[in-house]
Design a protein around this motif. Structure first.
Motif, PDB file in Angstrom:
ATOM      1  N   PRO A 167       0.825  -1.219   0.000  1.00  0.00           N
ATOM      2  CA  PRO A 167       0.000   0.000   0.000  1.00  0.00           C
ATOM      3  C   PRO A 167       0.856   1.264   0.000  1.00  0.00           C
ATOM      4  O   PRO A 167       2.004   1.249   0.445  1.00  0.00           O
ATOM      5  CB  PRO A 167      -0.772  -0.109   1.325  1.00  0.00           C
ATOM      6  N   SER A 168       0.299   2.340  -0.519  1.00  0.00           N
ATOM      7  CA  SER A 168       0.980   3.642  -0.447  1.00  0.00           C
ATOM      8  C   SER A 168      -0.089   4.733  -0.462  1.00  0.00           C
ATOM      9  O   SER A 168      -1.183   4.527  -1.019  1.00  0.00           O
ATOM     10  CB  SER A 168       1.935   3.839  -1.622  1.00  0.00           C
ATOM     11  N   LEU A 169       0.233   5.847   0.128  1.00  0.00           N
ATOM     12  CA  LEU A 169      -0.731   6.947   0.208  1.00  0.00           C
ATOM     13  C   LEU A 169      -1.196   7.315  -1.202  1.00  0.00           C
ATOM     14  O   LEU A 169      -0.371   7.594  -2.082  1.00  0.00           O
ATOM     15  CB  LEU A 169      -0.069   8.157   0.891  1.00  0.00           C
TER      16      LEU A 169
ATOM     17  N   ASN B  12      -2.038   5.576  -3.495  1.00  0.00           N
ATOM     18  CA  ASN B  12      -1.430   4.667  -4.486  1.00  0.00           C
ATOM     19  C   ASN B  12      -0.382   5.397  -5.334  1.00  0.00           C
ATOM     20  O   ASN B  12      -0.278   5.215  -6.555  1.00  0.00           O
ATOM     21  CB  ASN B  12      -2.506   4.036  -5.391  1.00  0.00           C
TER      22      ASN B  12
ATOM     23  N   GLU C 263       4.962   9.221   5.517  1.00  0.00           N
ATOM     24  CA  GLU C 263       4.129   8.173   4.917  1.00  0.00           C
ATOM     25  C   GLU C 263       4.824   7.548   3.704  1.00  0.00           C
ATOM     26  O   GLU C 263       4.586   6.393   3.381  1.00  0.00           O
ATOM     27  CB  GLU C 263       2.763   8.737   4.547  1.00  0.00           C
TER      28      GLU C 263
ATOM     29  N   ARG D 253      -4.492  -8.788  -0.588  1.00  0.00           N
ATOM     30  CA  ARG D 253      -4.691  -7.616   0.267  1.00  0.00           C
ATOM     31  C   ARG D 253      -5.073  -6.383  -0.553  1.00  0.00           C
ATOM     32  O   ARG D 253      -4.399  -6.029  -1.494  1.00  0.00           O
ATOM     33  CB  ARG D 253      -3.390  -7.314   1.033  1.00  0.00           C
ATOM     34  N   HIS D 254      -6.194  -5.761  -0.205  1.00  0.00           N
ATOM     35  CA  HIS D 254      -6.575  -4.492  -0.832  1.00  0.00           C
ATOM     36  C   HIS D 254      -7.175  -3.597   0.253  1.00  0.00           C
ATOM     37  O   HIS D 254      -7.649  -4.091   1.273  1.00  0.00           O
ATOM     38  CB  HIS D 254      -7.661  -4.696  -1.896  1.00  0.00           C
ATOM     39  N   SER D 255      -7.196  -2.311  -0.019  1.00  0.00           N
ATOM     40  CA  SER D 255      -7.915  -1.404   0.884  1.00  0.00           C
ATOM     41  C   SER D 255      -9.418  -1.630   0.691  1.00  0.00           C
ATOM     42  O   SER D 255      -9.890  -1.709  -0.445  1.00  0.00           O
ATOM     43  CB  SER D 255      -7.604   0.056   0.538  1.00  0.00           C
TER      44      SER D 255
ATOM     45  N   ARG E 251     -12.772   0.099   1.441  1.00  0.00           N
ATOM     46  CA  ARG E 251     -13.370   1.361   1.909  1.00  0.00           C
ATOM     47  C   ARG E 251     -14.881   1.266   2.036  1.00  0.00           C
ATOM     48  O   ARG E 251     -15.531   2.271   2.299  1.00  0.00           O
ATOM     49  CB  ARG E 251     -12.967   2.495   0.967  1.00  0.00           C
TER      50      ARG E 251
ATOM     51  N   VAL F 218      -5.869   6.105  -7.215  1.00  0.00           N
ATOM     52  CA  VAL F 218      -6.999   5.274  -6.769  1.00  0.00           C
ATOM     53  C   VAL F 218      -8.112   5.364  -7.812  1.00  0.00           C
ATOM     54  O   VAL F 218      -8.667   6.437  -8.039  1.00  0.00           O
ATOM     55  CB  VAL F 218      -7.524   5.740  -5.395  1.00  0.00           C
TER      56      VAL F 218
ATOM     57  N   ARG G 260     -12.625  10.459   3.868  1.00  0.00           N
ATOM     58  CA  ARG G 260     -11.973  10.880   2.625  1.00  0.00           C
ATOM     59  C   ARG G 260     -12.804  10.433   1.435  1.00  0.00           C
ATOM     60  O   ARG G 260     -13.151   9.255   1.333  1.00  0.00           O
ATOM     61  CB  ARG G 260     -10.591  10.241   2.520  1.00  0.00           C
TER      62      ARG G 260
ATOM     63  N   PHE H 137     -12.701   9.320  -1.922  1.00  0.00           N
ATOM     64  CA  PHE H 137     -11.834   8.830  -2.993  1.00  0.00           C
ATOM     65  C   PHE H 137     -12.579   8.795  -4.330  1.00  0.00           C
ATOM     66  O   PHE H 137     -12.000   8.481  -5.351  1.00  0.00           O
ATOM     67  CB  PHE H 137     -11.284   7.443  -2.642  1.00  0.00           C
TER      68      PHE H 137
ATOM     69  N   MET I 101      -7.299   2.304   5.843  1.00  0.00           N
ATOM     70  CA  MET I 101      -6.556   3.228   6.697  1.00  0.00           C
ATOM     71  C   MET I 101      -7.329   4.534   6.841  1.00  0.00           C
ATOM     72  O   MET I 101      -8.081   4.931   5.955  1.00  0.00           O
ATOM     73  CB  MET I 101      -5.171   3.488   6.112  1.00  0.00           C
TER      74      MET I 101
ATOM     75  N   SER J 199      -6.024   8.105   7.685  1.00  0.00           N
ATOM     76  CA  SER J 199      -4.728   8.729   7.965  1.00  0.00           C
ATOM     77  C   SER J 199      -4.773  10.201   8.349  1.00  0.00           C
ATOM     78  O   SER J 199      -3.768  10.731   8.834  1.00  0.00           O
ATOM     79  CB  SER J 199      -3.806   8.565   6.755  1.00  0.00           C
TER      80      SER J 199
ATOM     81  N   ARG K 145      -1.276  -1.279 -10.484  1.00  0.00           N
ATOM     82  CA  ARG K 145       0.126  -1.025 -10.159  1.00  0.00           C
ATOM     83  C   ARG K 145       0.906  -0.815 -11.451  1.00  0.00           C
ATOM     84  O   ARG K 145       0.518  -1.313 -12.511  1.00  0.00           O
ATOM     85  CB  ARG K 145       0.732  -2.206  -9.402  1.00  0.00           C
TER      86      ARG K 145
HETATM   87  C1  LIG Z   1       0.839   5.730   4.665  1.00  0.00           C
HETATM   88  C2  LIG Z   1      -0.489   5.377   4.025  1.00  0.00           C
HETATM   89  C3  LIG Z   1      -1.600   6.151   4.293  1.00  0.00           C
HETATM   90  C4  LIG Z   1      -2.852   5.806   3.731  1.00  0.00           C
HETATM   91  N1  LIG Z   1      -3.961   6.527   4.066  1.00  0.00           N
HETATM   92  C5  LIG Z   1      -5.180   6.149   3.604  1.00  0.00           C
HETATM   93  C6  LIG Z   1      -6.367   6.822   4.014  1.00  0.00           C
HETATM   94  O1  LIG Z   1      -6.337   7.773   4.797  1.00  0.00           O
HETATM   95  N2  LIG Z   1      -7.554   6.372   3.541  1.00  0.00           N
HETATM   96  C7  LIG Z   1      -7.642   5.284   2.704  1.00  0.00           C
HETATM   97  O2  LIG Z   1      -8.749   4.890   2.333  1.00  0.00           O
HETATM   98  N3  LIG Z   1      -6.525   4.645   2.280  1.00  0.00           N
HETATM   99  C8  LIG Z   1      -5.303   5.045   2.728  1.00  0.00           C
HETATM  100  N4  LIG Z   1      -4.184   4.357   2.353  1.00  0.00           N
HETATM  101  C9  LIG Z   1      -4.316   3.218   1.449  1.00  0.00           C
HETATM  102  C10 LIG Z   1      -3.933   3.586   0.022  1.00  0.00           C
HETATM  103  O3  LIG Z   1      -4.858   4.479  -0.556  1.00  0.00           O
HETATM  104  C11 LIG Z   1      -3.851   2.287  -0.780  1.00  0.00           C
HETATM  105  O4  LIG Z   1      -2.849   1.481  -0.217  1.00  0.00           O
HETATM  106  C12 LIG Z   1      -3.537   2.492  -2.228  1.00  0.00           C
HETATM  107  O5  LIG Z   1      -4.577   3.191  -2.868  1.00  0.00           O
HETATM  108  C13 LIG Z   1      -3.338   1.152  -2.954  1.00  0.00           C
HETATM  109  O6  LIG Z   1      -4.487   0.367  -2.838  1.00  0.00           O
HETATM  110  P1  LIG Z   1      -4.508  -1.034  -2.104  1.00  0.00           P
HETATM  111  O7  LIG Z   1      -4.247  -0.812  -0.645  1.00  0.00           O
HETATM  112  O8  LIG Z   1      -5.912  -1.551  -2.353  1.00  0.00           O
HETATM  113  O9  LIG Z   1      -3.476  -1.906  -2.717  1.00  0.00           O
HETATM  114  C14 LIG Z   1      -2.941   4.686   2.870  1.00  0.00           C
HETATM  115  C15 LIG Z   1      -1.795   3.919   2.611  1.00  0.00           C
HETATM  116  C16 LIG Z   1      -0.583   4.250   3.190  1.00  0.00           C
HETATM  117  C17 LIG Z   1       0.622   3.377   2.950  1.00  0.00           C
END
Ligand SMILES: Cc1cc2nc3c(=O)[nH]c(=O)nc-3n(C[C@H](O)[C@H](O)[C@H](O)COP(=O)(O)O)c2cc1C
Length: 333
Positions: free
Chosen positions: A26-28, A30, A62, A124-126, A128, A201, A219, A221, A276, A278, A316
């Protein structure tokens, strides 16, 4: 086209798969801010300064969490390929982009629990969307806490008596960010994407359009592009956890990123989903108050964890796009 470089006598095909899996961390927004320099006896992990998000993450904290998470995937993928990874963190080089280097410590036989985490990388996916109202079992909570400890981090499980204070902090942080035009512009550039793009995203993974009545997920998205039936409500009691480190050093942030990924993959392997939250950790004032709430440790990430239906993956970049060939390349770009 350059051949895919390789290290540790792995085949180029194996190495490309290892880098692809590392990039699934994962990354902020993406933003995918890591790059890899592959030499015969070492793999270097670098930050990609072109992918910084200065409005949300001015100190690159982050960014280092995301690179730490990618490093954890790299370790799992190398072990799966039979290489024992020996990691040295290099976070003290403030001006340079190198964050870590990985060498071979000989042949590896992954532990069964690490093999399960490896399998979870692509699952693994976010998530929401609303979770089901099924509580996370005590056994799963213990596994999550153990995952954080194994990653040299601490998991603060938010207690019922702390929920009100935390909710207030999350709302305050969200309002502060949305009042900042730089933050709004930066986020809009990365989320709610509809075209064919390998980063950011996509609308399909954005979840619901948040409503003011929502407790935790604020948030948007979807960038205002989704509608939501008034009947859809978020779960009433998600498990909320704050991943904390002992210090706020750069090294601790890389470690916290690795712990975040171990935690999230452990949750995935247990059939749980997570997202997450954040804003509360990004806004300095609310982060300070959160630090008091968790007893003085350094809060690195807030997650909501529960049971849910499978969610859509975010795209990705190709593994080749995550390669870094050295200093000369920084001046080419
Ligand atoms: C440091 C960090 C902060 C993040 N903050 C948020 C957040 O506040 N809200 C959210 O929905 N996702 C957050 N994410 C998740 C990313 O949006 C997500 O990892 C990225 O879009 C890739 O999608 P995936 O997790 O489904 O692979 C965060 C990820 C990281 C590493």
């Amino acid at each position: 086209m350059r051949a895919f470089p390789t290290a540790f006598e792995l085949t180029p095909v194996q190495m490309e798969q290892i880098i692809r899996l590392s990039g699934m961390a994962p990354s902020l927004h993406n933003s995918q801010p890591c790059r890899f320099r592959i030499l015969p006896h070492v793999i270097e992990l670098h930050a990609d300064p072109r992918r910084r998000l200065p409005a949300a993450d001015p100190e690159d904290r982050e960014l280092r969490l995301a690179c730490g998470a990618a490093l954890f995937n790299l370790r799992l993928a190398l072990e799966h390929a039979g290489i024992r990874p020996v990691v040295t963190l290099l976070p003290h080089l403030a001006a340079a982009t190198a964050l870590a280097e990985v060498r071979s410590g000989g042949l590896a036989q992954p532990r069964p629990e690490d093999a399960r985490l490896y399998e979870a990388i692509t699952e693994r996916h976010s998530h929401r969307h609303p979770f089901r109202n099924t509580p996370v079992s005590t056994e799963d909570r213990h596994l999550l806490m153990r995952a954080a400890h194994e990653g040299h981090a601490w998991l603060h499980v938010v207690q019922p008596g702390e929920l009100g204070a935390l909710e207030g902090l999350v709302h305050r942080a969200h309002r502060a960010q949305m009042a900042n035009p730089r933050f709004r512009t930066e986020m809009a550039a990365w989320v709610g994407r509809t075209g064919d793009t390998p980063e950011g995203v996509p609308l399909s993974a954005a979840g619901l359009k948040p409503e003011p009545r929502d407790q935790w997920v604020h948030r948007d998205f979807t960038s205002g592009q989704a509608s939501r039936s008034p009947a859809i409500e978020f779960e009433s009691h998600p498990l909320l956890v704050v991943l904390c480190s002992q210090h706020g050093s750069r090294e601790a942030e890389l470690d916290a990123g690795q712990a975040l990924q171990r935690l999230w993959l452990t949750a995935t392997a247990q059939g749980l989903v997570a997202s997450m939250i954040s804003e509360v950790v990004e806004v300095p004032e609310t982060r300070e108050e959160l630090q008091r709430l968790v007893g003085g440790l350094t809060p690195q990430a807030l997650l909501r964890i529960g049971h849910g239906t499978p969610s859509v993956a975010s795209p990705r970049r190709d593994a080749a796009d995550m390669l870094f060939y050295g200093v000369a390349e920084m001046f080419e770009n």
